[in-house]
Design an enzyme around this catalytic site. Structure first.
Site, mmCIF file in Angstrom:
data_model
loop_
_atom_site.group_PDB
_atom_site.id
_atom_site.type_symbol
_atom_site.label_atom_id
_atom_site.label_comp_id
_atom_site.label_asym_id
_atom_site.label_seq_id
_atom_site.Cartn_x
_atom_site.Cartn_y
_atom_site.Cartn_z
ATOM 1 N N TYR A 61 0.853 -1.189 0.000
ATOM 2 C CA TYR A 61 0.000 0.000 0.000
ATOM 3 C C TYR A 61 0.892 1.244 0.000
ATOM 4 O O TYR A 61 0.845 2.056 0.911
ATOM 5 C CB TYR A 61 -0.877 0.024 1.248
ATOM 6 C CG TYR A 61 -1.869 -1.104 1.368
ATOM 7 C CD1 TYR A 61 -2.447 -1.697 0.255
ATOM 8 C CD2 TYR A 61 -2.255 -1.566 2.617
ATOM 9 C CE1 TYR A 61 -3.368 -2.722 0.380
ATOM 10 C CE2 TYR A 61 -3.186 -2.587 2.761
ATOM 11 C CZ TYR A 61 -3.739 -3.161 1.627
ATOM 12 O OH TYR A 61 -4.656 -4.170 1.765
ATOM 13 N N TRP A 118 -13.230 -11.419 -5.905
ATOM 14 C CA TRP A 118 -14.301 -12.028 -5.111
ATOM 15 C C TRP A 118 -15.669 -11.856 -5.763
ATOM 16 O O TRP A 118 -16.574 -12.646 -5.519
ATOM 17 C CB TRP A 118 -14.286 -11.470 -3.690
ATOM 18 C CG TRP A 118 -12.990 -11.752 -2.996
ATOM 19 C CD1 TRP A 118 -12.230 -10.870 -2.292
ATOM 20 C CD2 TRP A 118 -12.281 -13.007 -2.948
ATOM 21 N NE1 TRP A 118 -11.093 -11.480 -1.819
ATOM 22 C CE2 TRP A 118 -11.102 -12.779 -2.211
ATOM 23 C CE3 TRP A 118 -12.517 -14.273 -3.462
ATOM 24 C CZ2 TRP A 118 -10.180 -13.803 -1.965
ATOM 25 C CZ3 TRP A 118 -11.591 -15.279 -3.232
ATOM 26 C CH2 TRP A 118 -10.447 -15.041 -2.488
ATOM 27 N N ASP A 168 -9.509 -5.167 9.359
ATOM 28 C CA ASP A 168 -8.369 -4.758 8.533
ATOM 29 C C ASP A 168 -7.736 -3.516 9.157
ATOM 30 O O ASP A 168 -8.280 -2.920 10.096
ATOM 31 C CB ASP A 168 -8.800 -4.486 7.088
ATOM 32 C CG ASP A 168 -7.748 -4.935 6.077
ATOM 33 O OD1 ASP A 168 -6.558 -4.649 6.302
ATOM 34 O OD2 ASP A 168 -8.124 -5.564 5.065
ATOM 35 N N GLY A 207 -7.719 -2.816 12.962
ATOM 36 C CA GLY A 207 -6.676 -3.425 13.758
ATOM 37 C C GLY A 207 -5.657 -4.169 12.912
ATOM 38 O O GLY A 207 -5.854 -4.390 11.711
ATOM 39 N N ASP A 208 -4.570 -4.548 13.558
ATOM 40 C CA ASP A 208 -3.509 -5.352 12.963
ATOM 41 C C ASP A 208 -3.668 -6.762 13.502
ATOM 42 O O ASP A 208 -3.546 -6.990 14.707
ATOM 43 C CB ASP A 208 -2.149 -4.771 13.359
ATOM 44 C CG ASP A 208 -0.963 -5.547 12.779
ATOM 45 O OD1 ASP A 208 -1.097 -6.763 12.544
ATOM 46 O OD2 ASP A 208 0.107 -4.935 12.590
ATOM 47 N N PHE A 209 -3.967 -7.735 12.632
ATOM 48 C CA PHE A 209 -4.289 -9.068 13.150
ATOM 49 C C PHE A 209 -3.101 -9.802 13.744
ATOM 50 O O PHE A 209 -3.263 -10.835 14.383
ATOM 51 C CB PHE A 209 -5.019 -9.940 12.121
ATOM 52 C CG PHE A 209 -4.380 -10.069 10.751
ATOM 53 C CD1 PHE A 209 -3.064 -10.459 10.584
ATOM 54 C CD2 PHE A 209 -5.141 -9.832 9.615
ATOM 55 C CE1 PHE A 209 -2.509 -10.609 9.331
ATOM 56 C CE2 PHE A 209 -4.601 -9.984 8.345
ATOM 57 C CZ PHE A 209 -3.274 -10.380 8.200
ATOM 58 N N ARG A 250 -6.722 -15.344 0.833
ATOM 59 C CA ARG A 250 -5.502 -14.783 0.239
ATOM 60 C C ARG A 250 -4.699 -14.029 1.294
ATOM 61 O O ARG A 250 -4.145 -12.963 1.030
ATOM 62 C CB ARG A 250 -5.852 -13.851 -0.927
ATOM 63 C CG ARG A 250 -6.353 -14.573 -2.163
ATOM 64 C CD ARG A 250 -6.716 -13.604 -3.282
ATOM 65 N NE ARG A 250 -5.796 -12.488 -3.391
ATOM 66 C CZ ARG A 250 -5.156 -12.124 -4.510
ATOM 67 N NH1 ARG A 250 -5.340 -12.829 -5.613
ATOM 68 N NH2 ARG A 250 -4.369 -11.076 -4.531
ATOM 69 N N HIS A 298 -0.936 -16.873 2.224
ATOM 70 C CA HIS A 298 0.076 -16.955 1.163
ATOM 71 C C HIS A 298 1.016 -15.749 1.159
ATOM 72 O O HIS A 298 2.046 -15.775 0.487
ATOM 73 C CB HIS A 298 -0.570 -17.170 -0.206
ATOM 74 C CG HIS A 298 -1.237 -15.975 -0.806
ATOM 75 N ND1 HIS A 298 -1.696 -15.966 -2.106
ATOM 76 C CD2 HIS A 298 -1.545 -14.740 -0.314
ATOM 77 C CE1 HIS A 298 -2.236 -14.802 -2.385
ATOM 78 N NE2 HIS A 298 -2.161 -14.039 -1.319
ATOM 79 N N ASN A 351 4.757 -15.254 -7.893
ATOM 80 C CA ASN A 351 4.308 -13.883 -7.630
ATOM 81 C C ASN A 351 4.447 -13.532 -6.150
ATOM 82 O O ASN A 351 4.781 -12.399 -5.793
ATOM 83 C CB ASN A 351 2.863 -13.695 -8.082
ATOM 84 C CG ASN A 351 2.462 -12.239 -8.099
ATOM 85 O OD1 ASN A 351 3.088 -11.419 -8.770
ATOM 86 N ND2 ASN A 351 1.439 -11.882 -7.345
#
EC number: 2.1.1.4
Length: 345
Positions: free
Chosen positions: A147, A164, A210, A235-237, A252, A255, A302
């Site tokens: 980002y 999605w 998120d 939040g930050d998981f 996703r 990965h 990737n």
């Protein structure tokens, strides 16, 4: 040249020219070719397309004819001139506003992923992503690199919404999720998968979890938050308290990360998960031997050029889930790009 040698050489040229095909697709999307032809009242000749796009006449004609050869456009002759229109493929997948459009994901691939892939050899040598070389930015904080600007964050979120929109229903239907009334979609971005979930399971509620910048952008640019069954939590998981839920969706997500970080996250989920609940992992699964399918292998490369992670086999996901405490691990192939792994607490 013998028949086998001829076949091998043709295959080699097909592989070597693959990047050119991708760039034709990306360029036509970026220039707005498919939108222009979708909005036109009749097929247009190359001069009209060139004029309306503000592109060079020669370049436009070359691009349009190549798109015809790729079955992205169709051509007919009227009044001695070639005129162009979208094929069904383009109308379905390449026009913004189509319910199955993949345009935004293609633009993300062309503007970001493709730039990183220029450095694949370096990624293989070094074993790490290529944001420093591709964009001149540090990548120690992975999603600060992904980002890297507000525009890039929006582009990434729009791209995942495309994914999605097309594949969300099939992965969410791989298992019956109706026994899980409260679902938390970790890293749920725009809420596109949450919308697919409440559409498929109308009695469930979904928390999209998120980071703050993503949640703010989801509320500003996307409409999932307007559904009362969907809520957003910042939040930050990896660090912050996780909402209690019956089921956690990781779509996703795993990965992107190393095995160690995946194990840490799954342990946190296990502690937060209600008894009898579980976790649904949505990823593109490798075959048991790790040598296919080709699309998943390319996705794994990737991950090398863009993240810290990789795609994994069912056995490798079981090996991540079991130490966290999850049991009854089931893997389901959907027949699409993404598959589903369900594990219970």
């Amino acid at each position: 040249m013998c028949s086998q040698e001829g076949d091998d050489y043709r295959l080699l040229k097909e592989y070597a020219n693959g990047f050119m095909v991708s760039q034709v697709l990306f360029a036509a999307c970026e220039l707005g070719v498919f939108e222009l032809l979708a909005e036109a009242l009749e097929p247009l000749d190359s001069a009209a397309v060139s004029s309306r796009l503000g592109s060079s006449p020669r370049g436009t004609e070359l691009l349009l004819d190549t798109c015809v050869s790729l079955k992205l456009l169709q051509a007919a002759v009227r009044g001695g001139k070639a005129v162009y229109a979208n094929t069904e493929l383009a109308s379905t997948y390449l026009v913004r506003g189509s319910p199955r459009s993949q345009r935004d994901m293609l633009l993300y691939s062309g503007r970001t992923a493709y730039v990183c892939w220029r450095h694949l050899a370096e990624a293989v040598r070094e074993g790490r992503n290529q944001y420093p070389k591709a964009f001149g930015i540090p990548s120690e904080e992975l999603f600060s690199a992904i980002y890297r600007s507000e525009d890039e964050r929006l582009r990434f979120m729009e791209g995942l919404q495309d994914v999605w929109r097309l594949e969300g229903a099939s992965v969410l239907a791989a298992f019956d999720l109706s026994p899980f009334p409260l679902i938390c979609d970790l890293g749920g971005g725009s809420g596109a998968l949450a919308r697919a979930c409440v559409s498929l399971y109308p009695r469930c509620r979904v928390i999209v979890f998120d980071i703050p910048g993503v949640v703010r952008m989801a509320k500003r640019h996307f409409s999932a938050w307007e559904d009362e069954r969907i809520s957003f939590h910042e939040g930050d998981f990896f660090k912050d308290p996780l909402p209690e839920a019956d089921l956690y969706i990781l779509a996703r997500v795993l990965h992107d990360w190393t095995d160690a970080k995946c194990c840490h996250l799954l342990q946190r989920l296990y502690r937060a998960c209600r008894t009898g609940g579980g976790v649904l992992v949505i990823e593109s699964l490798l075959d048991a031997d790790g040598r296919g399918p080709l699309t998943t292998l390319l996705y794994s490369l990737n991950m090398l050029v863009q993240t810290e992670g990789r795609e994994r086999t069912p056995a490798q996901y079981r090996a991540l889930l079991a130490p966290a405490g999850f049991r009854d691990v089931q893997c389901r192939r959907t027949g699409g790009t993404y598959d589903a792994v369900l594990a219970r607490k």
